[in-house]
Design an enzyme around this catalytic site. Structure first.
Site, PDB file in Angstrom:
ATOM      1  CB  CYS A  84      55.581 -83.958  41.736  1.00  0.00           C
ATOM      2  SG  CYS A  84      54.215 -83.052  41.311  1.00  0.00           S
ATOM      3  CE  LYS A 132      52.285 -81.878  43.801  1.00  0.00           C
ATOM      4  NZ  LYS A 132      51.016 -82.147  42.948  1.00  0.00           N
ATOM      5  CG  ASP A 137      44.757 -83.440  42.132  1.00  0.00           C
ATOM      6  OD1 ASP A 137      44.456 -83.780  43.147  1.00  0.00           O
ATOM      7  OD2 ASP A 137      45.790 -83.844  41.405  1.00  0.00           O
ATOM      8  CG  ASP A 168      49.896 -78.624  41.403  1.00  0.00           C
ATOM      9  OD1 ASP A 168      50.888 -78.796  42.309  1.00  0.00           O
ATOM     10  OD2 ASP A 168      49.361 -79.529  40.750  1.00  0.00           O
ATOM     11  N   GLY A 178      48.808 -62.046  40.617  1.00  0.00           N
ATOM     12  CA  GLY A 178      49.378 -63.041  41.776  1.00  0.00           C
ATOM     13  C   GLY A 178      49.935 -62.641  42.839  1.00  0.00           C
TER      14      GLY A 178
END
Length: 720
Positions: free
Chosen positions: A400, A403, A431, A447, A520
């Protein structure tokens, strides 16, 4: 050409963090091999240097001076660290097995795991003895025992050089504190039989001078709490019993398929085993071509040859031969700052020998304390304006910490048209989105994380826990997930290995959370990035950021500090044990915590915007304020020390700018530290807080009440 952008084509795996492998890692950091992915497997984040153990026991060294920090060393070498004890090597499939994770594939491997001890086989030793290895447990127990204030009885089992060094050090430490009542060295045969006559006489004299009682030809029947019973019926008092006898190879080597001698891996003069792509070094190796006793000096001098031969096997170049010396200088501690030196039958003893030994030991350890700084590649001579400012003065953080800042993100989202669909419920500031399908409420979130660890398995676990955080924070049950992966450039063979590791780890986390991976997307890029899109079903109304009321207690389920720790780790400034603890905390799922907090009035997961940024989100959505109790904030191990030293994540300035009225310095800046896979932050009714905290702690979460909701909209204040 920038070698970091070249594809990876071969896996080199170092099993064990022994002295030889530690030196290989250092050499690799100075001159890495393009195309090779290097992995080191070790039970813990540090490898103790046994040569300084007697000095630590005697009180001449502090605990930290004994450890080679493998996490920091691996970062320097560009290697991934797998913290776990290997328990099998499959030479046919070229796999190393470590409990709790998928097998690790190799093209070339090397084993340097040292030896273990038969001491636990002695009746009663497992319950009342303290093995000298692993060093961490022994050091903690000895520290506590040494600092007591009652008369002390100690005993060491095994009358070789190592046992004599240990008992002399223990006796010296306790005599210096006026506590020594009795120190005993026990051997089933003649003590000190592996050294020359003069050296043996000198050490026997030292034992007498330190008040050590020597019991030879004494077999032990059983070890009890506070005493040892010999086979002849005599009892020896001992409040602290340890052992330096019964050295033996690890049992799992027997199933390796490698040629062994008495359980040790037989190696040729190139340090290769019977499998040409598997090498061995240190005490676990048996040099058939030139038999020698087990001694650290040989392990150290094997390192240059092993380093060369591992590289040469990967590149197809000729190998070198290792030629061990016939004898070596033996330096043996004698309790006080004195040592005995012996070589070729010549013996010297006294303070000068200790000074010499200390200088050699410190010089060896300094190789790992003072790792050379590797300069970053220079900028092109011609570049655009603002390049230096955009790069900053340190590498970009992962997780993070990489970010985009809160204000930039919210500004971009503010320009989007509101959803004009009846099946989407707008949730400002959350979120995750709330969808309604066939009368069922479903949440969806996505995420992804830029990797901050070279281990795909560990990074996957953290990324999966991180992505599930939004689902758990809304009180939903995880349902389904898709994986979104960017792999660094690598050969098809390494792609298959890496994807297998990632998907095995992802499936494990998602299945434990109750979700299934249904697909995916993958691509190749410059670096590893792992992400998930996750859905969840709401069995009850979703918990959002809105709903907190003045007077509510604020509960946080995990400590903070991961941003600072990962930034420090990238710079080689964090202790390996701190990094290992932080990674373990980031890997902890929050599903049980979410179920315990299912009646929270407002809840979020603490991630990139930091504790203060995510608390601000609750305050703004709830039309309330908050008071943070700074003395109650749980911090990750080492985070406060690093913050006080001025270390910050690259996202810290943007997070701090979101709450400009909140002035902090030093460790309190961690309130703005971006978290990866952070804890849940919940506003709960004050009268329920204590019960919830008790339940959270019973479930394994270090949860604390960190503040309360106030009636001042948008205002966050600090108090002790």
């Amino acid at each position: 050409m920038d070698s970091s952008r070249l594809p990876l084509t071969r896996d080199l795996v170092l099993v064990g963090g022994g002295h030889t492998h530690a030196l290989v890692l250092r050499k690799w950091g100075m001159r890495p091999l393009p195309g090779a992915r290097l992995t080191v497997i070790n039970p813990g984040p540090a490898a103790p240097y046994s040569g300084m153990l007697p000095g630590f026991v005697a009180g001449h060294y502090v605990r930290d001076e004994l450890d080679i920090d493998l996490v920091r060393l691996a970062r320097f070498a560009g290697a991934r660290v797998v913290l776990g004890a290997a328990d099998h090597i499959d030479t046919a499939a070229r796999l190393v097995h470590v409990p709790g994770r998928p097998p690790i594939a190799y093209d070339v491997a090397s084993v340097d795991v040292g030896i273990t001890s038969a001491m636990p086989d002695l009746p009663g030793f497992a319950g009342y003895g303290i093995p000298a290895k692993p060093l961490g447990r022994f050091a903690a127990r000895w520290d506590a025992f040494r600092d007591g204030d009652t008369p002390a009885h100690v005993a060491v089992i095994g009358g070789g050089v190592a046992g004599a060094e240990l008992i002399l050090a223990m006796a010296f430490a306790l005599r210096s504190r006026g506590r020594l009542a009795q120190a005993t060295l026990i051997d089933s045969g003649q003590a000190l039989r592996a050294i020359g006559k003069k050296a043996r006489q000198t050490l026997r004299r030292a034992l007498v001078e330190q008040g050590v009682r020597l019991e030879e030809n004494a077999k032990i029947e059983r070890i009890h709490d506070g005493y040892i019973v010999l086979e002849d019926g005599r009892e020896i008092l001992s409040d602290f019993t340890t052992g330096a006898a019964g050295a033996r190879p690890y049992g799992w080597l027997a199933d390796s398929g490698l040629d062994l001698q008495d359980g040790f891996i037989r190696v040729s003069d190139t340090l290769q085993s019977s499998a040409a792509n598997v090498f061995a070094a240190g005490d676990c190796a048996q040099m058939d071509f030139a038999p020698r006793p087990k001694a650290g000096v040989y392990a150290v001098r094997q390192a240059p040859v092993l380093y060369h031969n591992l590289r040469s096997t990967l590149t197809g170049d000729p190998l070198r031969k290792y030629r061990p010396q016939k004898d070596y200088l033996k330096l043996i501690s004698m309790g006080a700052r004195e040592a005995l030196g012996e070589r070729f039958g010549t013996t010297l003893a006294g303070p000068l020998m200790w000074t010499w030994k200390d200088r050699i030991d410190q010089a060896f350890m300094e190789k790992f304390r003072d790792l050379p700084a590797m300069d970053a590649p220079p900028l092109p001579a011609e570049h655009t304006l603002g390049m230096e400012a955009a790069l900053g003065d340190k590498p970009m953080c992962g997780g993070c910490g990489a970010k985009v800042g809160r204000d930039a993100l919210l500004g971009a989202l503010a320009g989007l048209a509101p959803a004009d669909r009846k099946d989407i419920t707008p949730l400002p500031g959350d979120d995750a989105a709330l969808l309604t399908t066939g009368g069922v409420n479903q949440v969806i979130s996505t995420d992804h994380l830029r990797s901050f660890t070279s281990d795909p398995v560990l990074m996957t676990r953290i990324a999966a826990v991180h992505a599930l955080g939004d689902i758990w924070a809304m009180g939903a049950d995880p349902q389904a997930a898709t994986a979104n992966l960017i792999l660094p450039r690598m050969s098809p063979g390494l792609q298959a290995r890496t994807l297998q590791e990632i998907m095995d780890a992802a499936s494990d986390v998602m299945q434990q959370a109750g979700a299934a991976i249904i697909g995916g997307h993958t691509s190749l890029g410059d670096e590893l990035t792992i992400g998930f899109t996750v859905t969840g079903l709401c069995p009850r109304p979703a918990i959002t950021l809105a709903g907190a009321k003045p007077g509510d207690a604020l509960i946080l389920t995990k400590p903070i500090g991961s941003g600072v720790l990962m930034a420090a780790e990238m710079a080689g400034l964090a202790k390996g044990e701190w990094v290992a603890a932080a990674l373990a905390q980031m890997s902890q799922p929050q599903g049980k915590a979410a179920r315990i907090l299912q009646d929270a009035r407002a809840m979020t997961d603490v991630t990139g915007f930091g504790l203060t940024g995510h608390l601000l989100g609750i305050c703004e959505a709830s039309g309330a304020g908050a008071e943070i109790f700074t003395s109650k904030i749980p911090l990750m191990q080492g985070a406060a020390e690093l913050a006080d030293r001025g270390i910050r994540s690259s996202l810290f300035p943007a997070n701090q700018a979101a709450v400009p009225e909140l002035k902090t310095t030093g460790w309190q800046d961690l309130l703005f530290d971006p978290q990866t896979a952070g804890g849940l932050l919940a506003a709960v009714a004050a009268d329920q807080a204590d019960d919830l905290l008790n339940r959270l702690r019973a479930a394994g979460y270090p949860a604390l009440r960190i503040g309360k909701v106030t009636s001042s909209p948008g205002a966050i204040t600090l108090s002790a």
